[in-house]
Write an enzyme that holds these catalytic residues in place. Structure first.
Site, PDB file in Angstrom:
ATOM      1  N   HIS A  76       1.186  -1.254  -0.120  1.00 22.40           N
ATOM      2  CA  HIS A  76       0.354  -0.125   0.105  1.00 22.40           C
ATOM      3  C   HIS A  76       0.988   1.232   0.067  1.00 22.40           C
ATOM      4  O   HIS A  76       1.659   1.443   0.692  1.00 22.40           O
ATOM      5  CB  HIS A  76      -0.641  -0.223   0.941  1.00 22.40           C
ATOM      6  CG  HIS A  76      -1.994   1.652   1.330  1.00 22.40           C
ATOM      7  ND1 HIS A  76      -2.088   1.959   1.971  1.00 22.40           N
ATOM      8  CD2 HIS A  76      -3.147   1.580   0.670  1.00 22.40           C
ATOM      9  CE1 HIS A  76      -2.462   3.289   2.157  1.00 22.40           C
ATOM     10  NE2 HIS A  76      -2.865   2.853   0.854  1.00 22.40           N
ATOM     11  N   SER A  77       0.688   2.219  -0.713  1.00 21.04           N
ATOM     12  CA  SER A  77       1.513   3.791  -0.823  1.00 21.04           C
ATOM     13  C   SER A  77       2.526   3.284  -0.938  1.00 21.04           C
ATOM     14  O   SER A  77       3.222   2.828  -2.133  1.00 21.04           O
ATOM     15  CB  SER A  77       0.307   4.570   0.123  1.00 21.04           C
ATOM     16  OG  SER A  77       1.050   5.924   0.256  1.00 21.04           O
ATOM     17  N   TYR A  78       3.400   3.945   0.007  1.00 27.84           N
ATOM     18  CA  TYR A  78       4.533   3.842  -0.237  1.00 27.84           C
ATOM     19  C   TYR A  78       5.388   2.354  -0.163  1.00 27.84           C
ATOM     20  O   TYR A  78       6.547   1.762  -0.632  1.00 27.84           O
ATOM     21  CB  TYR A  78       6.238   4.451   1.224  1.00 27.84           C
ATOM     22  CG  TYR A  78       6.790   3.876   1.328  1.00 27.84           C
ATOM     23  CD1 TYR A  78       8.183   3.821   1.100  1.00 27.84           C
ATOM     24  CD2 TYR A  78       6.914   2.789   2.527  1.00 27.84           C
ATOM     25  CE1 TYR A  78       9.193   3.768   1.680  1.00 27.84           C
ATOM     26  CE2 TYR A  78       8.346   2.228   3.283  1.00 27.84           C
ATOM     27  CZ  TYR A  78       9.150   2.701   2.745  1.00 27.84           C
ATOM     28  OH  TYR A  78      10.485   2.764   3.341  1.00 27.84           O
ATOM     29  N   HIS A 219      -7.427   6.946   0.224  1.00 27.94           N
ATOM     30  CA  HIS A 219      -6.567   6.095  -0.105  1.00 27.94           C
ATOM     31  C   HIS A 219      -5.875   5.050   1.148  1.00 27.94           C
ATOM     32  O   HIS A 219      -5.337   3.970   0.727  1.00 27.94           O
ATOM     33  CB  HIS A 219      -5.137   7.034   0.425  1.00 27.94           C
ATOM     34  CG  HIS A 219      -3.826   6.435   0.052  1.00 27.94           C
ATOM     35  ND1 HIS A 219      -3.366   6.412  -1.166  1.00 27.94           N
ATOM     36  CD2 HIS A 219      -2.873   6.784   1.179  1.00 27.94           C
ATOM     37  CE1 HIS A 219      -1.963   6.440  -0.466  1.00 27.94           C
ATOM     38  NE2 HIS A 219      -1.559   6.995   0.228  1.00 27.94           N
TER      39      HIS A 219
END
Length: 239
Positions: A76-78, A219
């Protein structure tokens, strides 16, 4: 049944996958939700040397020491940076990659390169603590930054979010086994709001392959829409 390793993003920990993991385990899947060094319940391990390579090593270690193979590696994300590096380190242990509203880097890119405006905004509130430059400092309603609005969930997150070492975001990805890495199937589970900012060729290719899932939420979709995320992950597994 599938084996999932769910990797969190900046400022989070394995805790953020609690509901998704429960659903997947309830369906009979094996699920690992490691926390990266210096974050979450491992915040006491923070030191000036923690960087992207440290976190790639964390996940590489989980794959090796748990002796996992054919893993569906989710970031997820980073965490998209981390799973790309970990799959490059141990491509023989990974069956598929899933980018969960995540960064999709190539060799030589950092998260600053991939998401420059967002990272520049995050660094405006950087602070140096014990020799470590930290960003994403939690505050009472920090979860709203990640698209969470429910007051009870915000309170739950406020007790768990931790600042993140900046070095992780500015270090470039160093890939060593690109042929094997890019041969792995990739799926993308994204928030509707981020679709316009994504590489249109990547989105089109993923849609054509039936490996693109869009969820209309914030997000932190693993927190706000755990059932939709789990269902998409199980579709990836069945494919």
């Amino acid at each position: 049944m599938a084996t999932f390793v769910l990797v969190h993003g900046g400022g989070h920990g394995g805790w953020c996958y609690r509901s998704v993991a429960q659903i997947l385990r309830g369906a009979g899947h094996e699920v690992h939700t490691p926390t990266l060094t210096g974050l979450g319940e491992r915040a006491h391990l923070l030191h000036p040397g923690v960087d992207l390579d440290t976190h790639i090593g964390d996940i590489d270690g989980v794959l090796r020491y748990e002796d996992l193979t054919d893993v569906i590696l989710v970031g997820h994300s980073y965490g998209g940076m981390v799973i790309t590096g970990a799959a490059d380190r141990a491509p023989n242990r990974v069956g598929q990659l899933v980018y969960l509203d995540a960064a999709t880097p190539v060799n030589g890119q950092s998260l600053v390169d991939v998401a420059g405006d967002i990272m520049a905004a995050a660094r405006l509130d950087s602070r140096v603590v014990d020799g470590v430059e930290l960003v994403l400092h939690p505050f009472a309603e920090a979860g709203m930054f990640y698209g969470v609005t429910d007051p009870e969930v915000l309170a739950w997150m406020a007790d768990r979010l931790t600042p993140h070492p900046w070095r992780c975001f500015e270090q470039a990805l160093d890939l060593r086994n690109e042929a094997e890495l890019w041969a792995l199937p990739q799926s993308h589970i994204v928030c509707s709001s981020t679709v316009p900012s994504r590489d249109p060729e990547l989105v089109a290719a993923a849609r054509t392959a039936g490996r693109f899932f869009e969820i209309d939420t914030g997000h932190d979709l693993m927190i706000t829409e755990p059932r939709a995320v789990a269902d998409a992950l199980m579709q990836v597994a069945s494919a």
